[in-house]
Write a protein that holds these residues in place. Structure first.
Motif, PDB file in Angstrom:
ATOM      1  N   LYS A 139       9.613   2.749  -0.176  1.00  0.00           N
ATOM      2  CA  LYS A 139       9.573   1.346  -0.596  1.00  0.00           C
ATOM      3  C   LYS A 139       8.162   0.797  -0.437  1.00  0.00           C
ATOM      4  CE  LYS A 139      14.386   0.482   0.517  1.00  0.00           C
ATOM      5  NZ  LYS A 139      15.319  -0.113   1.469  1.00  0.00           N
ATOM      6  N   LEU A 140       7.506   1.146   0.657  1.00  0.00           N
ATOM      7  CA  LEU A 140       6.118   0.722   0.857  1.00  0.00           C
ATOM      8  C   LEU A 140       5.215   1.295  -0.234  1.00  0.00           C
ATOM      9  CD1 LEU A 140       3.991  -0.699   2.630  1.00  0.00           C
ATOM     10  CD2 LEU A 140       3.791   1.454   3.903  1.00  0.00           C
ATOM     11  N   GLY A 141       5.446   2.548  -0.613  1.00  0.00           N
ATOM     12  CA  GLY A 141       4.666   3.153  -1.699  1.00  0.00           C
ATOM     13  C   GLY A 141       4.834   2.412  -3.009  1.00  0.00           C
ATOM     14  N   TYR A 142       6.057   1.993  -3.308  1.00  0.00           N
ATOM     15  CA  TYR A 142       6.293   1.226  -4.532  1.00  0.00           C
ATOM     16  C   TYR A 142       5.617  -0.145  -4.472  1.00  0.00           C
ATOM     17  CZ  TYR A 142       9.533   4.430  -6.778  1.00  0.00           C
ATOM     18  OH  TYR A 142      10.088   5.500  -7.415  1.00  0.00           O
ATOM     19  N   VAL A 143       5.646  -0.782  -3.309  1.00  0.00           N
ATOM     20  CA  VAL A 143       4.968  -2.084  -3.163  1.00  0.00           C
ATOM     21  C   VAL A 143       3.466  -1.915  -3.368  1.00  0.00           C
ATOM     22  CG1 VAL A 143       4.390  -3.885  -1.486  1.00  0.00           C
ATOM     23  CG2 VAL A 143       6.748  -3.108  -1.711  1.00  0.00           C
ATOM     24  N   ILE A 144       2.905  -0.859  -2.796  1.00  0.00           N
ATOM     25  CA  ILE A 144       1.470  -0.596  -2.967  1.00  0.00           C
ATOM     26  C   ILE A 144       1.154  -0.323  -4.432  1.00  0.00           C
ATOM     27  CG2 ILE A 144      -0.375   1.050  -2.427  1.00  0.00           C
ATOM     28  CD1 ILE A 144       0.856   1.257   0.389  1.00  0.00           C
ATOM     29  N   ALA A 145       2.007   0.447  -5.112  1.00  0.00           N
ATOM     30  CA  ALA A 145       1.779   0.740  -6.534  1.00  0.00           C
ATOM     31  C   ALA A 145       1.814  -0.530  -7.376  1.00  0.00           C
ATOM     32  CB  ALA A 145       2.815   1.744  -7.030  1.00  0.00           C
ATOM     33  N   ILE A 146       2.739  -1.431  -7.074  1.00  0.00           N
ATOM     34  CA  ILE A 146       2.813  -2.693  -7.822  1.00  0.00           C
ATOM     35  C   ILE A 146       1.585  -3.552  -7.547  1.00  0.00           C
ATOM     36  CG2 ILE A 146       4.097  -4.871  -8.003  1.00  0.00           C
ATOM     37  CD1 ILE A 146       6.654  -3.164  -7.551  1.00  0.00           C
ATOM     38  N   ALA A 147       1.167  -3.616  -6.274  1.00  0.00           N
ATOM     39  CA  ALA A 147      -0.024  -4.403  -5.934  1.00  0.00           C
ATOM     40  C   ALA A 147      -1.267  -3.835  -6.618  1.00  0.00           C
ATOM     41  CB  ALA A 147      -0.219  -4.431  -4.419  1.00  0.00           C
ATOM     42  N   LEU A 148      -1.369  -2.514  -6.667  1.00  0.00           N
ATOM     43  CA  LEU A 148      -2.520  -1.900  -7.343  1.00  0.00           C
ATOM     44  C   LEU A 148      -2.466  -2.125  -8.847  1.00  0.00           C
ATOM     45  CD1 LEU A 148      -2.833   1.383  -5.281  1.00  0.00           C
ATOM     46  CD2 LEU A 148      -4.475  -0.494  -5.363  1.00  0.00           C
ATOM     47  N   SER A 149      -1.279  -2.194  -9.418  1.00  0.00           N
ATOM     48  CA  SER A 149      -1.157  -2.500 -10.848  1.00  0.00           C
ATOM     49  C   SER A 149      -1.657  -3.910 -11.134  1.00  0.00           C
ATOM     50  CB  SER A 149       0.296  -2.378 -11.305  1.00  0.00           C
ATOM     51  OG  SER A 149       0.744  -1.072 -11.182  1.00  0.00           O
ATOM     52  N   ILE A 150      -1.269  -4.842 -10.289  1.00  0.00           N
ATOM     53  CA  ILE A 150      -1.732  -6.220 -10.455  1.00  0.00           C
ATOM     54  C   ILE A 150      -3.242  -6.289 -10.297  1.00  0.00           C
ATOM     55  CG2 ILE A 150      -1.644  -8.533  -9.430  1.00  0.00           C
ATOM     56  CD1 ILE A 150       1.326  -7.887  -8.745  1.00  0.00           C
ATOM     57  N   ALA A 151      -3.773  -5.605  -9.292  1.00  0.00           N
ATOM     58  CA  ALA A 151      -5.222  -5.595  -9.073  1.00  0.00           C
ATOM     59  C   ALA A 151      -5.947  -4.963 -10.260  1.00  0.00           C
ATOM     60  CB  ALA A 151      -5.561  -4.846  -7.785  1.00  0.00           C
ATOM     61  N   MET A 152      -5.368  -3.904 -10.812  1.00  0.00           N
ATOM     62  CA  MET A 152      -6.002  -3.233 -11.948  1.00  0.00           C
ATOM     63  C   MET A 152      -6.054  -4.153 -13.172  1.00  0.00           C
ATOM     64  SD  MET A 152      -4.968   0.368 -13.741  1.00  0.00           S
ATOM     65  CE  MET A 152      -3.458  -0.295 -14.407  1.00  0.00           C
ATOM     66  N   PHE A 153      -4.941  -4.840 -13.458  1.00  0.00           N
ATOM     67  CA  PHE A 153      -4.951  -5.752 -14.597  1.00  0.00           C
ATOM     68  C   PHE A 153      -5.899  -6.928 -14.369  1.00  0.00           C
ATOM     69  CE2 PHE A 153      -0.812  -3.742 -15.587  1.00  0.00           C
ATOM     70  CZ  PHE A 153      -1.144  -3.301 -16.866  1.00  0.00           C
ATOM     71  N   TYR A 154      -5.959  -7.420 -13.161  1.00  0.00           N
ATOM     72  CA  TYR A 154      -6.883  -8.512 -12.856  1.00  0.00           C
ATOM     73  C   TYR A 154      -8.335  -8.051 -13.026  1.00  0.00           C
ATOM     74  CZ  TYR A 154      -9.290 -12.233 -10.385  1.00  0.00           C
ATOM     75  OH  TYR A 154     -10.141 -13.255 -10.065  1.00  0.00           O
ATOM     76  N   CYS A 155      -8.664  -6.885 -12.505  1.00  0.00           N
ATOM     77  CA  CYS A 155     -10.032  -6.373 -12.647  1.00  0.00           C
ATOM     78  C   CYS A 155     -10.374  -6.117 -14.105  1.00  0.00           C
ATOM     79  CB  CYS A 155     -10.213  -5.097 -11.834  1.00  0.00           C
ATOM     80  SG  CYS A 155     -10.193  -5.351 -10.056  1.00  0.00           S
ATOM     81  N   GLY A 156      -9.402  -5.637 -14.883  1.00  0.00           N
ATOM     82  CA  GLY A 156      -9.634  -5.439 -16.317  1.00  0.00           C
ATOM     83  C   GLY A 156      -9.873  -6.747 -17.033  1.00  0.00           C
ATOM     84  N   TYR A 157      -9.096  -7.763 -16.676  1.00  0.00           N
ATOM     85  CA  TYR A 157      -9.285  -9.079 -17.272  1.00  0.00           C
ATOM     86  C   TYR A 157     -10.666  -9.631 -16.929  1.00  0.00           C
ATOM     87  CZ  TYR A 157      -8.866 -14.113 -17.869  1.00  0.00           C
ATOM     88  OH  TYR A 157      -9.091 -15.413 -18.213  1.00  0.00           O
ATOM     89  N   LYS A 158     -11.030  -9.529 -15.649  1.00  0.00           N
ATOM     90  CA  LYS A 158     -12.337 -10.035 -15.226  1.00  0.00           C
ATOM     91  C   LYS A 158     -13.468  -9.263 -15.894  1.00  0.00           C
ATOM     92  CE  LYS A 158     -12.733 -13.017 -12.271  1.00  0.00           C
ATOM     93  NZ  LYS A 158     -13.028 -14.410 -12.539  1.00  0.00           N
TER      94      LYS A 158
END
Length: 125
Positions: free
Chosen positions: A45-64
């Motif tokens: 479950k922690l791995g899935y939470v980390i994967a979701i957080a990294l997905s959000i970070a990746m999209f944010y960095c791409g947008y920026k």
């Protein structure tokens, strides 16, 4: 010349293959649910939470990366690549843990079936 044990082995292997297909389910979601069927479901479950957080970070960095001035492209580009690599590593870990759970379960099932088959062969003789 074939004997009866060859046919028994073939039927047994076909039965195991069918049971494995049933165990894996019909799709990716059924496959990934099997990763939670162990003592380490909290870590999964922690791995899935980390994967979701990294997905959000990746999209944010791409947008920026596409919206900042040209002087900041290197910074956001490096963050985008790092977040992408971290997300890939996390997803690989999730799939590896799921595979480990499935393989250990299947190995235990094969061991039990093998013992039962050998016992049945001893009784035939």
């Amino acid at each position: 010349m074939k004997n009866n044990s060859d046919d028994d082995i073939k039927r047994y292997l076909n039965q195991q293959s069918q049971e494995l297909d049933n165990m894996l389910g019909s799709g990716l979601t059924d496959y990934l649910k099997l990763g939670f069927a162990s003592n380490f479901s909290g870590i999964m479950k922690l791995g899935y939470v980390i994967a979701i957080a990294l997905s959000i970070a990746m999209f944010y960095c791409g947008y920026k990366f596409f919206t900042v001035p040209a002087t900041d492209h290197v910074f956001w580009g490096v963050l985008l690549i790092l977040s992408f690599n971290a997300q890939v590593a996390t997803k690989l870990w999730i799939f590896m843990q799921t595979n480990r759970n499935i393989l250990s379960k299947e190995m235990r099932m094969i061991e039990v079936r093998q013992r039962a088959w050998f016992e049945a062969m001893k009784l035939k003789d």
